[in-house]
Enzyme design. Structure first.
Site, PDB file in Angstrom:
ATOM      1  CE1 TYR A 239      -3.563  -2.857   2.145  1.00 60.31           C
ATOM      2  CE2 TYR A 239      -3.967  -1.238  -0.178  1.00 60.31           C
ATOM      3  CZ  TYR A 239      -4.332  -2.225   0.927  1.00 60.31           C
ATOM      4  OH  TYR A 239      -5.831  -3.140   1.254  1.00 60.31           O
ATOM      5  CG  ASP A 267      -7.883  -3.218  -5.846  1.00 60.69           C
ATOM      6  OD1 ASP A 267      -8.078  -3.904  -5.570  1.00 60.69           O
ATOM      7  OD2 ASP A 267      -6.936  -2.628  -4.594  1.00 60.69           O
ATOM      8  CG  HIS A 358      -9.124  -4.950  -2.056  1.00 61.93           C
ATOM      9  ND1 HIS A 358      -7.711  -4.428  -1.717  1.00 61.93           N
ATOM     10  CD2 HIS A 358      -8.898  -5.853  -0.902  1.00 61.93           C
ATOM     11  CE1 HIS A 358      -7.522  -4.589  -1.394  1.00 61.93           C
ATOM     12  NE2 HIS A 358      -7.866  -4.609  -0.398  1.00 61.93           N
TER      13      HIS A 358
HETATM   14  C1  LIG Z   1      -9.287 -11.659   2.466  1.00 57.68           C
HETATM   15  C2  LIG Z   1      -8.718 -10.603   2.667  1.00 57.68           C
HETATM   16  C3  LIG Z   1      -8.421  -9.821   1.607  1.00 57.68           C
HETATM   17  C4  LIG Z   1      -7.471  -8.628   1.386  1.00 57.68           C
HETATM   18  C5  LIG Z   1      -7.468  -7.923   1.967  1.00 57.68           C
HETATM   19  C6  LIG Z   1      -7.859  -8.715   4.064  1.00 57.68           C
HETATM   20  C7  LIG Z   1      -8.354  -9.932   3.613  1.00 57.68           C
HETATM   21  C8  LIG Z   1      -9.033 -10.313   5.065  1.00 57.68           C
HETATM   22  N1  LIG Z   1      -6.558  -7.087   2.846  1.00 57.68           N
HETATM   23  S1  LIG Z   1      -7.544  -6.138   3.659  1.00 57.68           S
HETATM   24  O1  LIG Z   1      -7.398  -6.184   4.931  1.00 57.68           O
HETATM   25  O2  LIG Z   1      -6.096  -4.328   3.029  1.00 57.68           O
HETATM   26  O3  LIG Z   1      -8.535  -5.395   2.403  1.00 57.68           O
HETATM   27  C9  LIG Z   1      -5.728  -6.269   1.374  1.00 57.68           C
HETATM   28  C10 LIG Z   1      -4.312  -5.916   1.325  1.00 57.68           C
HETATM   29  O4  LIG Z   1      -4.296  -6.290   2.587  1.00 57.68           O
HETATM   30  N2  LIG Z   1      -4.001  -5.461   0.497  1.00 57.68           N
HETATM   31  C11 LIG Z   1      -4.146  -5.900  -0.979  1.00 57.68           C
HETATM   32  O5  LIG Z   1      -3.495  -6.135  -1.578  1.00 57.68           O
HETATM   33  N3  LIG Z   1      -5.526  -6.656  -0.797  1.00 57.68           N
HETATM   34  C12 LIG Z   1      -6.187  -7.276   0.263  1.00 57.68           C
HETATM   35  N4  LIG Z   1      -7.137  -8.113  -0.186  1.00 57.68           N
HETATM   36  C13 LIG Z   1      -7.758  -8.848  -1.383  1.00 57.68           C
HETATM   37  C14 LIG Z   1      -6.869  -9.835  -1.019  1.00 57.68           C
HETATM   38  O6  LIG Z   1      -5.698  -9.611  -1.392  1.00 57.68           O
HETATM   39  C15 LIG Z   1      -7.823 -10.440  -2.379  1.00 57.68           C
HETATM   40  O7  LIG Z   1      -7.288  -9.610  -3.774  1.00 57.68           O
HETATM   41  C16 LIG Z   1      -8.565 -11.233  -2.491  1.00 57.68           C
HETATM   42  O8  LIG Z   1      -8.294 -11.430  -0.874  1.00 57.68           O
HETATM   43  C17 LIG Z   1      -9.224 -12.495  -2.960  1.00 57.68           C
HETATM   44  O9  LIG Z   1     -10.354 -12.988  -3.094  1.00 57.68           O
HETATM   45  P1  LIG Z   1     -10.407 -14.269  -2.302  1.00 57.68           P
HETATM   46  O10 LIG Z   1     -10.235 -13.982  -0.471  1.00 57.68           O
HETATM   47  O11 LIG Z   1     -11.851 -14.086  -2.739  1.00 57.68           O
HETATM   48  O12 LIG Z   1      -9.427 -15.352  -2.377  1.00 57.68           O
END
Ligand SMILES: Cc1cc2c(cc1C)[n+](S(=O)(=O)[O-])c1c(=O)[nH]c(=O)nc-1n2C[C@H](O)[C@H](O)[C@H](O)COP(=O)(O)O
Length: 495
Positions: A239, A267, A358
């Protein structure tokens, strides 16, 4: 530095903004001056002023946080923990049901697919952890669409192909891998398991699978890298911080520590509204990785808001060339959602993109990665750009058949998030290990049945994508819906 053991009465005197001490793992810390700098705001710390804050601190902060960010003069010394009384917590009715579910948890061997882990995790995880991991943005339409889009793509299998030997290995950004999926970046691993992201590291090592290290990991970055086995490949998910000097430091450190690629998340100029997460009024802090941001935060917005104030919403295409000047790692844009931006990514010369929304946690009713892929590849081929960069997708991948569909359509590999979090939260390392093995077993079977002995044999003639953009054709997704009332254990049958 105070030497003799401190008593809880002495610490209890420092219970206000004027003088605020907390106990973490049997040591007392004077955090008075740190209160205004804390990324999660001062409120959450003041809640534990003069008390033991270990239980709330651990899931969110890498263990080296206080050593790294709190001046030694504020380390007040060891506490005589026999003088500390544990405050009785208000009985949460959900908690007793959760404890019952933990007691009746199905044996790991009763998990036959990735959705089984979700069904178990939903019942055994703390509600704050389940809310954070499972939530999608707004009405969670994209969250559901990510999975159901795969059901609108049908195979066109070849027969009478010699498929005695199946080779699932491939390369992703130059890394040789045993199967074309990677553990994608998901924040706050310790919400689900006390050891956090290092559990995913160990499972990925066992299966020769790449791990993407999240900026917002609960574990310290170096802890995750130290847990890596020597030939294991790790990527960094970034990020971008408003303070570019911090970003530069993180990227250079990751490269020094052997990360092979930088995935810039594009995104999330602001994290989405994840209402399940907000409802549990997440009142813990962010991680220490970006602890110099410090802006006061609206803590009622759940974990997401609490940990993301440092992200730079002004990031734009003009900033991408700068990354080439600070690292030799491969550079990938994570979260691209339309073919025009894939073409722009080719023009700015990055090494890859992840077609991703995401995990449905950002802009609701954004299309699934697989649908964007189906629309993108023909355009890239027509423009002779299909070999210009490596394309990955993530979101809703729950079966190896989803992986095979993505590769038939030109993806180099896929990212998987929640399933490994659920497997880790419900069963620890054995859970993630089994989840990865199940995918490998499914992948071998799928490749055999579609008539593709090797990854290179997968191509777009093996799939029918005519329906993928027709969102009006809902498939009765019984198994995934049924995952919430699994047959895997009577105890978990819906009441
Ligand atoms: C489930 C989950 C996803 C997060 C995620 C945390 C969780 C619990 N976090 S978030 O707290 O900021 O939203 C990140 C993150 O740190 N950075 C990121 O690039 N994607 C984040 N993602 C998105 C992740 O990298 C994938 O794009 C997404 O999880 C793919 O979908 P599935 O979970 O269905 O496999």
């Amino acid at each position: 530095m105070v030497n003799s053991l401190l008593t809880s009465d002495e610490i209890a005197k420092h219970n206000s903004a004027a003088s605020c001490w907390v106990i973490i793992h049997g040591k007392a810390y004077d955090v008075t001056d740190f209160l205004p700098e804390h990324p999660g705001g001062s409120k959450i710390i003041l809640k534990y002023a003069g008390k033991d804050a270990t239980e709330e601190f651990d899931p969110i902060h890498p263990p080296d946080t206080l050593d790294k960010y709190l001046d030694r003069s504020k380390h007040m010394g060891e506490v005589d923990m026999s003088t500390v009384t544990v405050e009785a917590k208000a009985v949460d009715p959900l908690e007793s049901e959760r404890q019952e579910n933990i007691k009746n948890k199905p044996a790991l061997e009763q998990c036959y697919n990735l959705l089984d882990f979700e069904a178990v995790a939903k019942r055994v995880m703390k509600k704050t952890a389940w809310a954070y991991y499972s939530s999608g943005a707004d009405d969670e339409i994209t969250l559901r669409e990510n999975h159901s889009a795969f059901h609108r793509i049908w195979f066109r299998p070849k027969v009478l192909v010699d498929v005695e030997k199946i080779d699932m290995s491939t390369t992703m950004l130059g890394a040789k891998v045993s199967i074309p999926f990677y553990v994608t970046a998901t924040a706050l691993g310790k919400l689900g398991h006390h050891e956090g992201e290092v559990v995913l590291t160990r499972a990925a090592a066992k299966h020769n699978v790449v791990q993407m290290i999240p900026t917002l990991a609960s574990c310290a970055f170096d802890e995750i890298v130290d847990a890596r086995e020597d030939t294991q490949v790790q990527w960094l998910q970034l990020y971008v911080n408003k303070n570019r000097a911090i970003t530069k430091g993180i990227v250079e450190h990751a490269e020094r520590r052997g990360c092979k690629a930088l995935f810039i998340t594009v995104d999330a100029p602001q994290l989405g509204r994840r209402e399940k997460d907000m409802r549990v009024k997440f009142d813990d802090n962010g991680t220490s990785v970006q602890s110099t941001s410090g802006e006061a935060l609206d803590r009622s917005q759940g974990a997401a808001r609490a940990i993301s104030s440092f992200i730079d919403p002004s990031l734009s295409w003009k900033d991408i060339p700068w990354f080439r000047t600070i690292t030799k790692m491969k550079i990938v844009l994570k979260g691209v959602q339309r073919v025009e931006d894939v073409i722009k990514a080719c023009e700015v010369g990055v090494d890859g993109v992840v077609l991703s929304n995401h995990g449905g946690r950002q802009l609701d009713t954004a299309p699934s990665g697989i649908e964007i892929l189906a629309a993108t590849m023909p355009v890239l081929k027509e423009k002779g750009l299909d070999k210009k960069l490596e394309i990955f997708i993530d979101g809703g991948i729950r079966r190896a058949s989803d992986i095979v569909k993505a590769l038939c359509l030109g993806a180099k590999g896929v990212g998987i998030g929640r399933p490994f979090l659920y497997a880790m939260s419900a069963y620890g390392l054995p859970g993630v290990d089994r989840a990865m093995q199940l995918l490998k077993d499914e992948m071998e079977m799928n490749m055999r049945l579609i008539g593709a002995p090797a990854i290179a044999d997968l191509n777009d003639t093996m799939v029918d994508t005519r329906a993928v953009a027709l969102h009006s054709t809902p498939i009765e997704d019984a198994l995934s819906l049924g995952a919430y009332d699994p047959l895997i254990a009577p105890a978990f049958r819906s009441k």
